[in-house]
Each structure stands twice: as structure tokens, then as C-alpha cells.
Write a protein that holds these residues in place. Structure first.
Motif, PDB file in Angstrom:
ATOM      1  N   TRP A  28     -16.498  -3.242   9.110  1.00  0.00           N
ATOM      2  CA  TRP A  28     -16.491  -4.269  10.152  1.00  0.00           C
ATOM      3  C   TRP A  28     -15.248  -4.153  11.037  1.00  0.00           C
ATOM      4  O   TRP A  28     -15.334  -4.259  12.261  1.00  0.00           O
ATOM      5  CB  TRP A  28     -16.534  -5.650   9.518  1.00  0.00           C
ATOM      6  CG  TRP A  28     -17.796  -5.988   8.806  1.00  0.00           C
ATOM      7  CD1 TRP A  28     -18.089  -5.780   7.491  1.00  0.00           C
ATOM      8  CD2 TRP A  28     -18.966  -6.611   9.365  1.00  0.00           C
ATOM      9  NE1 TRP A  28     -19.353  -6.227   7.193  1.00  0.00           N
ATOM     10  CE2 TRP A  28     -19.912  -6.752   8.316  1.00  0.00           C
ATOM     11  CE3 TRP A  28     -19.293  -7.072  10.638  1.00  0.00           C
ATOM     12  CZ2 TRP A  28     -21.157  -7.331   8.522  1.00  0.00           C
ATOM     13  CZ3 TRP A  28     -20.528  -7.659  10.845  1.00  0.00           C
ATOM     14  CH2 TRP A  28     -21.462  -7.774   9.794  1.00  0.00           C
ATOM     15  N   TRP A  29     -14.090  -3.942  10.412  1.00  0.00           N
ATOM     16  CA  TRP A  29     -12.849  -3.851  11.194  1.00  0.00           C
ATOM     17  C   TRP A  29     -12.890  -2.663  12.147  1.00  0.00           C
ATOM     18  O   TRP A  29     -12.474  -2.767  13.301  1.00  0.00           O
ATOM     19  CB  TRP A  29     -11.642  -3.729  10.263  1.00  0.00           C
ATOM     20  CG  TRP A  29     -11.581  -4.772   9.199  1.00  0.00           C
ATOM     21  CD1 TRP A  29     -12.088  -6.042   9.255  1.00  0.00           C
ATOM     22  CD2 TRP A  29     -11.010  -4.632   7.892  1.00  0.00           C
ATOM     23  NE1 TRP A  29     -11.868  -6.692   8.076  1.00  0.00           N
ATOM     24  CE2 TRP A  29     -11.206  -5.877   7.222  1.00  0.00           C
ATOM     25  CE3 TRP A  29     -10.348  -3.601   7.221  1.00  0.00           C
ATOM     26  CZ2 TRP A  29     -10.762  -6.078   5.915  1.00  0.00           C
ATOM     27  CZ3 TRP A  29      -9.910  -3.796   5.923  1.00  0.00           C
ATOM     28  CH2 TRP A  29     -10.108  -5.032   5.286  1.00  0.00           C
ATOM     29  N   LYS A  30     -13.409  -1.544  11.660  1.00  0.00           N
ATOM     30  CA  LYS A  30     -13.487  -0.343  12.499  1.00  0.00           C
ATOM     31  C   LYS A  30     -14.428  -0.565  13.682  1.00  0.00           C
ATOM     32  O   LYS A  30     -14.102  -0.230  14.837  1.00  0.00           O
ATOM     33  CB  LYS A  30     -13.957   0.838  11.656  1.00  0.00           C
ATOM     34  CG  LYS A  30     -14.023   2.157  12.415  1.00  0.00           C
ATOM     35  CD  LYS A  30     -14.446   3.285  11.489  1.00  0.00           C
ATOM     36  CE  LYS A  30     -14.521   4.613  12.248  1.00  0.00           C
ATOM     37  NZ  LYS A  30     -14.932   5.729  11.340  1.00  0.00           N
ATOM     38  N   LYS A  31     -15.607  -1.161  13.428  1.00  0.00           N
ATOM     39  CA  LYS A  31     -16.558  -1.416  14.519  1.00  0.00           C
ATOM     40  C   LYS A  31     -16.008  -2.433  15.508  1.00  0.00           C
ATOM     41  O   LYS A  31     -16.250  -2.326  16.721  1.00  0.00           O
ATOM     42  CB  LYS A  31     -17.891  -1.894  13.937  1.00  0.00           C
ATOM     43  CG  LYS A  31     -18.665  -0.807  13.220  1.00  0.00           C
ATOM     44  CD  LYS A  31     -19.992  -1.325  12.702  1.00  0.00           C
ATOM     45  CE  LYS A  31     -20.774  -0.206  12.026  1.00  0.00           C
ATOM     46  NZ  LYS A  31     -22.089  -0.683  11.502  1.00  0.00           N
ATOM     47  N   TYR A  32     -15.250  -3.419  15.002  1.00  0.00           N
ATOM     48  CA  TYR A  32     -14.633  -4.401  15.898  1.00  0.00           C
ATOM     49  C   TYR A  32     -13.634  -3.724  16.838  1.00  0.00           C
ATOM     50  O   TYR A  32     -13.645  -3.960  18.049  1.00  0.00           O
ATOM     51  CB  TYR A  32     -13.944  -5.483  15.077  1.00  0.00           C
ATOM     52  CG  TYR A  32     -13.085  -6.416  15.902  1.00  0.00           C
ATOM     53  CD1 TYR A  32     -13.651  -7.428  16.669  1.00  0.00           C
ATOM     54  CD2 TYR A  32     -11.693  -6.270  15.911  1.00  0.00           C
ATOM     55  CE1 TYR A  32     -12.863  -8.281  17.428  1.00  0.00           C
ATOM     56  CE2 TYR A  32     -10.897  -7.118  16.662  1.00  0.00           C
ATOM     57  CZ  TYR A  32     -11.482  -8.120  17.420  1.00  0.00           C
ATOM     58  OH  TYR A  32     -10.696  -8.954  18.168  1.00  0.00           O
ATOM     59  N   ARG A  33     -12.790  -2.860  16.289  1.00  0.00           N
ATOM     60  CA  ARG A  33     -11.801  -2.180  17.124  1.00  0.00           C
ATOM     61  C   ARG A  33     -12.469  -1.250  18.138  1.00  0.00           C
ATOM     62  O   ARG A  33     -11.974  -1.079  19.256  1.00  0.00           O
ATOM     63  CB  ARG A  33     -10.825  -1.395  16.247  1.00  0.00           C
ATOM     64  CG  ARG A  33      -9.876  -2.265  15.445  1.00  0.00           C
ATOM     65  CD  ARG A  33      -8.740  -1.434  14.839  1.00  0.00           C
ATOM     66  NE  ARG A  33      -9.225  -0.447  13.888  1.00  0.00           N
ATOM     67  CZ  ARG A  33      -9.345  -0.663  12.583  1.00  0.00           C
ATOM     68  NH1 ARG A  33      -9.027  -1.850  12.074  1.00  0.00           N
ATOM     69  NH2 ARG A  33      -9.779   0.286  11.785  1.00  0.00           N
ATOM     70  N   GLN A  34     -13.602  -0.675  17.755  1.00  0.00           N
ATOM     71  CA  GLN A  34     -14.313   0.230  18.655  1.00  0.00           C
ATOM     72  C   GLN A  34     -15.280  -0.503  19.586  1.00  0.00           C
ATOM     73  O   GLN A  34     -16.009   0.149  20.339  1.00  0.00           O
ATOM     74  CB  GLN A  34     -15.083   1.271  17.827  1.00  0.00           C
ATOM     75  CG  GLN A  34     -14.173   2.196  17.032  1.00  0.00           C
ATOM     76  CD  GLN A  34     -14.942   3.143  16.130  1.00  0.00           C
ATOM     77  OE1 GLN A  34     -16.138   2.947  15.870  1.00  0.00           O
ATOM     78  NE2 GLN A  34     -14.284   4.182  15.647  1.00  0.00           N
TER      79      GLN A  34
END
Length: 455
Positions: A197-203
Motif C-alpha cells: 500500500w505504501w509503495k502504491k501510494y507513493r507512486q
């Protein structure tokens, strides 16, 4: 016939007596020697396990602690087809168990035991008069694929998904309009597997606001104790418009960097609440008391009030140990924060608000605070300008009044106090008493330590 025997020599006699004494001793201390032998054997196994980096199989273990029965009826997740292999999806097993417990309200409810294992699941709901008990070494794992996470309407006091307009993802463990709910255990874990989730949020690959790990809404008589919560996709523990909530002996963990918005506990429009004896190390505020966002929070009109926070150790390198706001448009009052240690953090305690919020922050007491290696100790900020949309009232000025800081000590603090009021938002009646903070400088943490002291 008589047989003549030669008398024993001195050495032979002593040897015989010693043998008799040993036989008697071993016979009378058999239990003691058994325990000592087992302990010695266990120590060898532990030593061998440590010597090879934890890869040695340990054949002797301390028996698992028995699970107490806290309700008249208790079930195991395996009774409903649960498989704790970390691969099998257990959503239906949780749902069937909760349905069975929902029929037991008149009998005092039911308890769902989650045995040791890794129990992968999509989000599921709790029911009233329910105890969710996580055994030692039990881990509830949130599935990472967002297609399994249901969409829910925005919170009425936010009018917005917080990160995106429109719907938001629900929480992994959710409850609405409940009474008498307990989440506890032998320090079992609820793990949101938030890394994806954190990775998709940043991207910027998500179209909806991420969901909390645990969210209880419009409910009362809630107890959460003796568990670990970790790696939430978003806010970790979010009681929303609840009464009589106790959070005790809870460990909350997320990486202190690159785990965006993983607040530890966010009491939101809650009344009569205790948070105590917790350890929190997360990627945003350790605790953030809220009550709605701008015009939506003003219209919803539910304050957070009568909240006691005590005996906490908190780390927050991104935000603050304990915050009030910034979404506080319904008001925050009668809050006590005491016996708080904030260490290796960006800020220790903070009140944050802005024009357009409305509401108030008043009757706030901080007592017995300790700061250890904190950039800014105490912050009151009135220009935290984040808004849900352009419909907020720019003349809705919050009121800040009656804030006491009593017995505050620290070492390695760059800026002890930063208060930023304005003509529109004055900060009134702030009291400091028995405050001493050792100041440091940026280049060397303890190179120079003058003392800011207020008596």
C-alpha cells in the motif's frame, strides 16, 4: 556354614558409604534432577540454535499458554475451516465465526480464538458481545491485493476520503454500531502488510484512500489490550465516534520512514477514553486526537472529550509523539497526557490547526513529560493548511485556550518550544511549570547543552 569375610579397608569403606549416600540422594531428589536435566538439555538446544543463526530445529519448547475463556461460549477459528498456513484465505472462516457469535448476544456473547499460525484474510466485521482472542504466535495477515478490500462512503465528518474524493477502503478489522467488544490475546499480532500500500501510494497508483488496520465506528464499551498491531496500510487504530473505549498494553509498529500516514491511535470524535501502557513506533503521529475536517466536521459536531493518555513510550521521526489535530473541527476538550516518554523523534507533543477548521482545543493538561533526542519539544501551530476542498469557511477560526504543561524534562532537544499564534487565532492561557529542557545543536547531538528552565 559360616563364611569368614575380611574386614573392609578404610578406602573401600568410604567408597561404599559414598555409593549408598548417592543412591539415597538420587532417590529422594529424583524430581529435582529431572528438572535440572531438562533445563540443561534445553540450554544446549538454545545455544545450538543461536550458534547457527536461528536455523537449528528446537525440539523442546515451553508449552503454549492456555487461552482463558472470557465468554460463556468459545470457538476456535479452525472450527469454521480456518487454515493458518499464511497462504489459505480465511475470510469466510472469520465471517462464519462472527455470524455464529452474533446469535449469542442474549447468552453473553462469544469468544473467537485465533490459534498460533499465520491467518491470511481480507477485511471482516466484528459483532457485539464478541471477544477476538489472538494466541501467542497467532498472526492475522491482511491480504495485500486491494481488490479484496471493500469500498465505503467517506466519513461524515470528513466529507472526503482524506486522500481522494469519493469512497475509501474499509479497514482490515471493522465494526459499526457495536457494544461490548474486546480484542485481546497473549500478544498475538494483527499485521496489515502495508508495504504494498505504501509503495502504491507513493507512486500515485491508488484511486481511493487507504484503509485503517482496525476501525470501530459509532460503538461503545470497547476494550483493546495485550496485542500487537503492525504495518497498517493507513492509520493503525481508529475509534470513530465511540464512547467508553480502553486501549491498554498495546504495541503498535510501522517503519519510522517511508510508511506514510501510519498513525498509531487516532481517537476521532470519541468520548470517555483511556489509552495507557502502550509502546508506539510508527511513520506518523503516535497518537492524533481528531474530530472532523473543516466544514464537514463543524456540521457533524461531535467533539473528542474526556480522554486520558498515560504511561506511553512513543517514537515518531516524521510527525509527533502525541498530536491534537489537525482535523479538530468538532472540538477537543478535557484531555490529559501524563507520564509520556518521546524518544528519537521529530516532535514530542503538538497541537495543529488552521483557519477554516473552526472548533476549539481547550482544557488540555500535559504532565510529567520526558523528551530524549527530539528536534522540537512542544509545538502549537495555527497554519496547518490542509483542506478537503474549496468549500471551507475561511473565517472559521479555531479557539485555543487553557493549555498546561507541568513537569516537562528533556535532553538533546534542538527547539524546546515553538508556539505560532496569529491575530485571528490567538493562543490563550498557556501555563508552563517545572520545565527544564537541555538544548542541543544540529551538528552534534550532545556537544553543547544549555538549559531552558521554567519554574
Amino acid at each position: 556354614m559360616m563364611v569368614e569375610t575380611a574386614p573392609l579397608g578404610r578406602f573401600q569403606y568410604q567408597k561404599l558409604e559414598f555409593r549408598r549416600w548417592m543412591q539415597a540422594f538420587l532417590s529422594s531428589h529424583k524430581t529435582l534432577f529431572t528438572v535440572l536435566w531438562i533445563a540443561a538439555l534445553a540450554s544446549v538446544f538454545v545455544w545450538q540454535r543461536n550458534a547457527v543463526g536461528g536455523r537449528f530445529a528446537v525440539f523442546w519448547q515451553v508449552p503454549m499458554r492456555p487461552i482463558p475463556r472470557l465468554r460463556p461460549v468459545a470457538f476456535n477459528l479452525t472450527d469454521f475451516g480456518g487454515v493458518g498456513d499464511g497462504i489459505t484465505l480465511n475470510t469466510e472462516a472469520f465471517e462464519r465465526a462472527v455470524l455464529a457469535i452474533s446469535k449469542l448476544g442474549k447468552r453473553g456473547g462469544g469468544q473467537l480464538n485465533v490459534p498460533p499460525g499465520r491467518w491470511l484474510t481480507a477485511p471482516f466485521n466484528l459483532t457485539s458481545h464478541m471477544t477476538l482472542f489472538l494466541a501467542e504466535d497467532a498472526v492475522i495477515l491482511g491480504i495485500e491485493d486491494e481488490k479484496y478490500w471493500p469500498l465505503m462512503p467517506p466519513l461524515p465528518s470528513y466529507g472526503y476520503g482524506r486522500e481522494h474524493p469519493g469512497p475509501r477502503y474499509g479497514s482490515l478489522i471493522h465494526g459499526q454500531n457495536l457494544k461490548d467488544v474486546v480484542i485481546t490475546g497473549h500478544n498475538g499480532t494483527i499485521n496489515g502488510q502495508g508495504q504494498t500500500w505504501w509503495k502504491k501510494y507513493r507512486q500515485k497508483l491508488l484511486n481511493h484512500t487507504r484503509g485503517p488496520l482496525v476501525q470501530i465506528m459509532w460503538s461503545s464499551d470497547i476494550l483493546i489490550t495485550n496485542i500487537t498491531l503492525r504495518d497498517s496500510p493507513f492509520w493503525t487504530l481508529h475509534p470513530y465516534d465511540c464512547k467508553n473505549v480502553t486501549i491498554r498494553n498495546v504495541t503498535i509498529l510501522a517503519p519510522i520512514f517511508e510508511a506514510p500516514n501510519t498513525d498509531g491511535i487516532d481517537p476521532d470524535s470519541c468520548e470517555d477514553m483511556i489509552i495507557e501502557n502502550c509502546y508506539i513506533s510508527v511513520g506518523d503521529d503516535g497518537i492524533a486526537i481528531k474530530s472532523g475536517w473543516d466544514q464537514y466536521g463543524i456540521a457533524y459536531g461531535r467533539p473528542s472529550m474526556n480522554i486520558l493518555i498515560r504511561n506511553l513510550v512513543v517514537q515518531s521521526m516524521v510527525s509527533a509523539g502525541v498530536s491534537i489535530g489537525s482535523e479538530m473541527s468538532g472540538g477537543v476538550s478535557n484531555v490529559t497526557v501524563e507520564n509520556l516518554l518521546v524518544w528519537s523523534s521529530r516532535r514530542a507533543v503538538r497541537i495543529k490547526t488552521a483557519p477554516g477548521r473552526g472548533g476549539y482545543v481547550r482544557h488540555i493538561t500535559y504532565r510529567n513529560l520526558t523528551f530524549d533526542n527530539v528536534r522540537v519539544g512542544i509545538v502549537i501551530k495555527t497554519d496547518y493548511n490542509e483542506h478537503p476542498d474549496e468549500g471551507y469557511d475561511r473565517k472559521a477560526f479555531p479557539k485555543l485556550d487553557d493549555i498546561s504543561l507541568l513537569v516537562v524534562h528533556g535532553l538533546g532537544v534542538r527547539v524546546p518550544v515553538r508556539i505560532h499564534g496569529s491575530e485571528e487565532i490567538p493562543v490563550r492561557n498557556v501555563t508552563f511549570r517545572d520545565t527544564s529542557v537541555g538544548i542541543t545543536y544540529k551538528r552534534s547531538i550532545y556537544s553543547s547543552v544549555p538549559l531552558l528552565k521554567v519554574v
